[in-house]
Design a protein around this motif. Structure first.
Motif, PDB file in Angstrom:
ATOM      1  N   LEU A 148     -13.332  18.265 -29.553  1.00  0.00           N
ATOM      2  CA  LEU A 148     -12.689  18.437 -30.857  1.00  0.00           C
ATOM      3  C   LEU A 148     -13.071  17.274 -31.779  1.00  0.00           C
ATOM      4  O   LEU A 148     -13.128  16.128 -31.339  1.00  0.00           O
ATOM      5  CB  LEU A 148     -11.166  18.436 -30.656  1.00  0.00           C
ATOM      6  CG  LEU A 148     -10.350  18.976 -31.819  1.00  0.00           C
ATOM      7  CD1 LEU A 148     -10.348  20.504 -31.780  1.00  0.00           C
ATOM      8  CD2 LEU A 148      -8.912  18.477 -31.750  1.00  0.00           C
ATOM      9  N   PRO A 154     -12.312  14.456 -34.272  1.00  0.00           N
ATOM     10  CA  PRO A 154     -11.089  13.717 -34.622  1.00  0.00           C
ATOM     11  C   PRO A 154     -10.666  14.042 -36.055  1.00  0.00           C
ATOM     12  O   PRO A 154     -11.507  14.114 -36.950  1.00  0.00           O
ATOM     13  CB  PRO A 154     -11.514  12.248 -34.510  1.00  0.00           C
ATOM     14  CG  PRO A 154     -12.667  12.255 -33.573  1.00  0.00           C
ATOM     15  CD  PRO A 154     -13.381  13.557 -33.826  1.00  0.00           C
ATOM     16  N   THR A 171      -4.453  13.120 -37.123  1.00  0.00           N
ATOM     17  CA  THR A 171      -4.174  12.511 -35.822  1.00  0.00           C
ATOM     18  C   THR A 171      -3.993  10.991 -35.945  1.00  0.00           C
ATOM     19  O   THR A 171      -3.379  10.358 -35.088  1.00  0.00           O
ATOM     20  CB  THR A 171      -5.296  12.902 -34.831  1.00  0.00           C
ATOM     21  OG1 THR A 171      -5.427  14.319 -34.859  1.00  0.00           O
ATOM     22  CG2 THR A 171      -4.999  12.451 -33.419  1.00  0.00           C
ATOM     23  N   CYS A 201      -5.283  14.786 -22.717  1.00  0.00           N
ATOM     24  CA  CYS A 201      -6.245  15.650 -23.430  1.00  0.00           C
ATOM     25  C   CYS A 201      -7.006  14.791 -24.439  1.00  0.00           C
ATOM     26  O   CYS A 201      -6.822  14.915 -25.656  1.00  0.00           O
ATOM     27  CB  CYS A 201      -5.590  16.817 -24.163  1.00  0.00           C
ATOM     28  SG  CYS A 201      -4.456  17.790 -23.156  1.00  0.00           S
ATOM     29  N   CYS A 202      -7.853  13.903 -23.940  1.00  0.00           N
ATOM     30  CA  CYS A 202      -8.392  12.837 -24.797  1.00  0.00           C
ATOM     31  C   CYS A 202      -9.570  13.264 -25.678  1.00  0.00           C
ATOM     32  O   CYS A 202      -9.846  12.616 -26.687  1.00  0.00           O
ATOM     33  CB  CYS A 202      -8.767  11.620 -23.958  1.00  0.00           C
ATOM     34  SG  CYS A 202     -10.064  11.949 -22.743  1.00  0.00           S
ATOM     35  N   GLY A 203     -10.303  14.322 -25.348  1.00  0.00           N
ATOM     36  CA  GLY A 203     -11.430  14.741 -26.190  1.00  0.00           C
ATOM     37  C   GLY A 203     -12.436  13.616 -26.374  1.00  0.00           C
ATOM     38  O   GLY A 203     -12.984  13.077 -25.403  1.00  0.00           O
ATOM     39  N   CYS A 249     -10.426   9.413 -29.136  1.00  0.00           N
ATOM     40  CA  CYS A 249     -10.056   8.707 -30.378  1.00  0.00           C
ATOM     41  C   CYS A 249      -8.640   8.117 -30.330  1.00  0.00           C
ATOM     42  O   CYS A 249      -8.423   7.018 -30.854  1.00  0.00           O
ATOM     43  CB  CYS A 249     -10.243   9.609 -31.588  1.00  0.00           C
ATOM     44  SG  CYS A 249      -9.228  11.094 -31.570  1.00  0.00           S
ATOM     45  N   ILE A 250      -7.700   8.813 -29.701  1.00  0.00           N
ATOM     46  CA  ILE A 250      -6.315   8.313 -29.717  1.00  0.00           C
ATOM     47  C   ILE A 250      -6.183   7.079 -28.820  1.00  0.00           C
ATOM     48  O   ILE A 250      -5.798   6.000 -29.285  1.00  0.00           O
ATOM     49  CB  ILE A 250      -5.331   9.417 -29.246  1.00  0.00           C
ATOM     50  CG1 ILE A 250      -5.332  10.587 -30.238  1.00  0.00           C
ATOM     51  CG2 ILE A 250      -3.921   8.847 -29.073  1.00  0.00           C
ATOM     52  CD1 ILE A 250      -4.468  11.780 -29.814  1.00  0.00           C
ATOM     53  N   ASN A 254      -2.461  14.933 -28.333  1.00  0.00           N
ATOM     54  CA  ASN A 254      -2.736  15.977 -29.322  1.00  0.00           C
ATOM     55  C   ASN A 254      -3.327  17.136 -28.518  1.00  0.00           C
ATOM     56  O   ASN A 254      -4.523  17.321 -28.485  1.00  0.00           O
ATOM     57  CB  ASN A 254      -3.745  15.444 -30.355  1.00  0.00           C
ATOM     58  CG  ASN A 254      -4.188  16.521 -31.326  1.00  0.00           C
ATOM     59  OD1 ASN A 254      -3.470  17.491 -31.551  1.00  0.00           O
ATOM     60  ND2 ASN A 254      -5.373  16.355 -31.900  1.00  0.00           N
ATOM     61  N   PRO A 255      -2.456  17.888 -27.844  1.00  0.00           N
ATOM     62  CA  PRO A 255      -2.978  18.921 -26.940  1.00  0.00           C
ATOM     63  C   PRO A 255      -3.459  20.133 -27.738  1.00  0.00           C
ATOM     64  O   PRO A 255      -3.181  20.233 -28.934  1.00  0.00           O
ATOM     65  CB  PRO A 255      -1.748  19.288 -26.107  1.00  0.00           C
ATOM     66  CG  PRO A 255      -0.605  19.081 -27.036  1.00  0.00           C
ATOM     67  CD  PRO A 255      -0.985  17.903 -27.905  1.00  0.00           C
ATOM     68  N   PRO A 256      -4.158  21.064 -27.093  1.00  0.00           N
ATOM     69  CA  PRO A 256      -4.510  22.310 -27.783  1.00  0.00           C
ATOM     70  C   PRO A 256      -3.205  23.006 -28.173  1.00  0.00           C
ATOM     71  O   PRO A 256      -2.338  23.170 -27.325  1.00  0.00           O
ATOM     72  CB  PRO A 256      -5.248  23.112 -26.704  1.00  0.00           C
ATOM     73  CG  PRO A 256      -5.675  22.100 -25.677  1.00  0.00           C
ATOM     74  CD  PRO A 256      -4.641  21.036 -25.704  1.00  0.00           C
ATOM     75  N   ALA A 294     -10.244  23.184 -26.470  1.00  0.00           N
ATOM     76  CA  ALA A 294      -9.518  22.089 -27.115  1.00  0.00           C
ATOM     77  C   ALA A 294      -8.561  22.572 -28.195  1.00  0.00           C
ATOM     78  O   ALA A 294      -7.784  21.793 -28.746  1.00  0.00           O
ATOM     79  CB  ALA A 294     -10.509  21.095 -27.714  1.00  0.00           C
TER      80      ALA A 294
END
Ligand code: GLN
Length: 281
Positions: A91, A93, A97, A119-121, A124-125, A188-190, A212
């Motif tokens: 995903l 960013p 977020t 769910c880090c993708g 970024c978080i 920030n989950p799907p 995502a």
């Protein structure tokens, strides 16, 4: 053609492809193709564009006309004070977020804590949280998890490039997180309802990974599973901070209440929509 002419041609092409923000995208793509900062582009406005840079630019425009997101073409996205590598397996960013990360920073105590980014993708978080805290002299223990091998690879690359000393683990939610507990969970989950995915912009529905985006039938699947698993993994007085869809606050609050969380509150985004939920154990 000079830079000004090439840029104007790019803007016209993206506008006729119906792309919102054609001007910004055309300019950022030209900067990337020619490796120029915004200021350098202004200074060079009347210089001739070298052939290979022009070709690189036209190749970028062709992709953007097909509605491939800008960040997948350039391979990067700005987030907080950093630039994150991105590709079509993770995903992109989002600016929204950053509100989650801002609230995590505001809610974190001055001493070292343990944090889980679920769910880090791109990472970024968790990575920007770690780096912002490090700037304040606090060295948290931050773990990032994702089910996708691609997300794990991108997060690892970003953590290396940005110098963030975080743990990155491939895990189906908590499956690989055993005997560990945390002071804060960020996620920030799907959260898009499966049936709504087809209504999203072509950039999102055709190019971003559905894994995502898709929060299953009611969009709440991951909140439910994450909250239930937190009972034994969040320390007392620990905090959970979620990004949510703008119509999901009441439902997520209900799940938090059912699991005995307290002090539940919502933070709005710049458009005045519900965006981030905070709760305490
Ligand atoms: N945590 C990442 C982000 O916020 C990825 C989220 C996701 O894949 N749903 O961009």
């Amino acid at each position: 053609m000079n830079y000004r002419e090439v840029l104007n041609m790019g803007i016209a092409r993206l506008e006729s492809a119906g792309i919102e923000g054609a001007k910004v995208d055309a300019k950022l793509l030209l900067q990337k193709a020619a490796d120029l900062s915004s200021t350098e582009l202004v200074i060079k406005a009347y210089d001739e564009v070298e052939k290979e840079k022009e070709e690189a630019y036209f190749a970028f425009l062709k992709k953007r006309e097909k509605r491939i997101p800008l960040q997948y073409i350039t391979g990067e996205a700005p987030f907080m004070n950093y630039v994150f590598k991105t590709n079509e397996k993770v995903l992109i960013p989002r600016f929204d977020t950053e509100i989650l990360v801002d609230n995590a920073l505001k809610n974190a105590p001055d001493q070292k804590i343990s944090v889980l980014d679920m769910c880090c993708g791109t990472g970024c978080i968790g990575i920007s949280f770690f780096l912002e805290r490090k700037r304040k002299g606090i060295s948290d223990s931050v773990t990032l998890v994702d089910i996708s091998d691609d997300a794990i690879a991108v997060s690892k690359e970003n953590s290396k490039l940005l110098g963030a000393d975080v743990n990155i683990v491939k895990s189906d939610l908590y499956s690989e997180i055993k005997n560990e507990s945390f002071d804060m969970l960020l996620s920030n989950p799907p959260y898009i309802k499966s049936s709504e995915i087809e209504t999203l912009l072509p950039e999102v529905k055709d190019y971003e990974p559905h894994l995502a985006l898709d929060g299953k039938e009611n969009g709440l699947y991951f909140y439910k599973r994450i909250i239930e698993g937190l009972k034994e993994r969040l320390n007392d007085n620990g905090k959970v901070i979620f990004e949510i869809g703008c119509d999901q606050y009441e439902a997520v609050k209900g799940l938090l209440v059912d699991n005995s969380f307290r002090n539940i509150r919502v933070v709005k985004d710049l458009s005045g929509l519900d965006r981030v939920v905070i709760a305490e154990k």
